[in-house]
Design an enzyme around this catalytic site. Sequence first.
Site, mmCIF file in Angstrom:
data_model
loop_
_atom_site.group_PDB
_atom_site.id
_atom_site.type_symbol
_atom_site.label_atom_id
_atom_site.label_comp_id
_atom_site.label_asym_id
_atom_site.label_seq_id
_atom_site.Cartn_x
_atom_site.Cartn_y
_atom_site.Cartn_z
ATOM 1 N N ASP A 175 0.810 -1.231 0.000
ATOM 2 C CA ASP A 175 0.000 0.000 0.000
ATOM 3 C C ASP A 175 0.841 1.279 0.000
ATOM 4 O O ASP A 175 0.301 2.375 0.104
ATOM 5 C CB ASP A 175 -0.931 0.002 1.215
ATOM 6 N N TYR A 264 10.858 4.911 0.600
ATOM 7 C CA TYR A 264 11.768 3.903 1.154
ATOM 8 C C TYR A 264 13.172 3.958 0.537
ATOM 9 O O TYR A 264 14.108 3.379 1.093
ATOM 10 C CB TYR A 264 11.186 2.500 0.986
#
Length: 442
Positions: A175, A264
Site C-alpha cells: 500500500d 523507502y
Amino acid sequence: MAQQKKESLIITIAGGGSGYTPGLILTMIKQKEQFDISEIRLYDIDEVRNNDMGIIIKFLLMKHKSSIHLTITHNPQEAFEGADFIFSQIRAGGIEMREQDEKVPLKYGVTGQETCGLGGFSYGMRSMKSFLNMVESIQTYAQNAWILNYTNPESIIAESVRRRFPDIKIINACDMTIGIEELIANSFGYDRKQWMPDYYGLNHFGWYKSIYDASRNEDIMPEILNKIKEKGFVLEGLESSWAEAYKLMEMMINYFPEQIPNNYLEYYLFPNKVVEKTDPNYTRANRIMDTKLKKIKDTVAQIQNNPDLEAIDYETSVHGEYIVDMALAILNNKHDRFMLIVPNKGAIPNLRQDAVVEVPCYVNAKGVEPVSLRENIPDFHKGLMEAQVAAEKLLVDAFFENSYQKALQAFSLNQSVPNAEVAKKVLDEFIQVNGDQWVELN
Ligand code: G6P
Ligand code: MN
C-alpha cells in the site's frame, strides 16, 4: 458439474492479531452491499494477540449490527478449509523480532529497518520460512482461494513464492504507493481517485514516471514536482517517523528532481541521514509497541470492564480499502488498477526478466494483468535496481540452498552496507539472534 458462484464468502485473515485487522474488517463491513461475507476467520499462531483481537472484532461486529460469523483460530485447517480469500499480513517473529531487525544493524552503523537494508534481509529469511509453510497449508485446504498478500518484505516473499509455487492464485500488493499518493493529494488538494500513475521499481524501491489525472486529461507530475519543490508536503498531523521519512523524500527530489521516488529509497540513498536520526535504543518497533499494540490491550480492557459502544476508537483504513477493492475487482471482474508486485517478463524492458517488479496492473476475474512500460528506464534507476534484485535473489538462493556464502554475498551487495566486513558481522549476529526462525546456513 460446473462450480456455482458462491453467494457469500469466507474470508481468512492470516496474522489476525495485527493492528491492521480492525481497519480491514470495518472496511469490509462498510462495503457489505458489494462484499457479501458469511464468515471471517482470524488466524494467528500468537493465540494471545489473536484472542485479544477477537474480543475487539466481536465488539465491532456487534456495534455495526453485522451478522458475519467470527472464528478465532490457530489451527491452519480450521482457518483455511473452504476459504474464498486469504488476506495475509503475518509478521514472522512478531514485533519482538522486528525490534532486532532494526537494532542489530544500527550497532554496526548501518540502516536498521524492517523491510530495507540488512534488517529487511533478516526479516526476509524468517518471513520466507513462515510464509511458504503457510502457503503449503493453504494449498492443502483451500486450493481455489485467492491469497491477497501484503506480508513483508514483499519482493523477497514474491520471489520465493514464484520459485516454490509458480502457479498459485496469489496477488502480492503493497500500500506504500497509495500512501504516497494520499500524501500528495492531501498536501496539494487533488483527488487521487482520478489518477492513473505510471510507476516502476521493486517493492519499496521505485519511482513515478507520470501521474495522469483523468479529470484533466493530462500528466500532472511536473506540476506536482513543482509544488513539492516550492511548498513541501503538508506534514501536520502525521506521526513523527512518517513526517521524517517524507522530509527525506523531499530531499531526494531536490537531488534528483525529475521523478517522484518511493520514500523507502531513503534507506539506500541517504543511509547516513537515516542512521543519524534513529535512536538505536528506541526504534519504530518500540514506538509501535507503545502506541498500536498498547491501544489493542487498552481497548480489550475497556471492552471487558466497561463496554461502551461509542468509545471504541477504530476506523476504516486506506489500507483496508486497498485490499477490499482488490478482492472486489476479482469478484466482480472490474479491471481496477493497482500497483502490484509481479514477475517482470518484459514490463520493464531493460531490467532482467526474472526480477519481480512493482508496476501498475489491472485486476479482474483472471487475476493480474500487468501494464508494460514499453520504454527503457534510466541507467541510474536500472543500476540501483539491478544491484537490489541481485542481492534479493542471492538471499532467496541462500534460503533454498542453505548457503552461508550466498547469504554473505547478499548482505555484502546490499546498498546500505559500506563493506563486506560489516556485512559479515551483521550476518553472523543475525544468525545468532534468529536461531531456528531462519533455515540453517552452512
Ligand atoms: C507501509 C508499507 C508497509 C509497512 C508499513 C509500516 O504501509 O507499505 O509495507 O509495513 O508501512 O508501518 P509501521 O506503522 O508498522 O511502521
Ligand atoms: Mn509495503
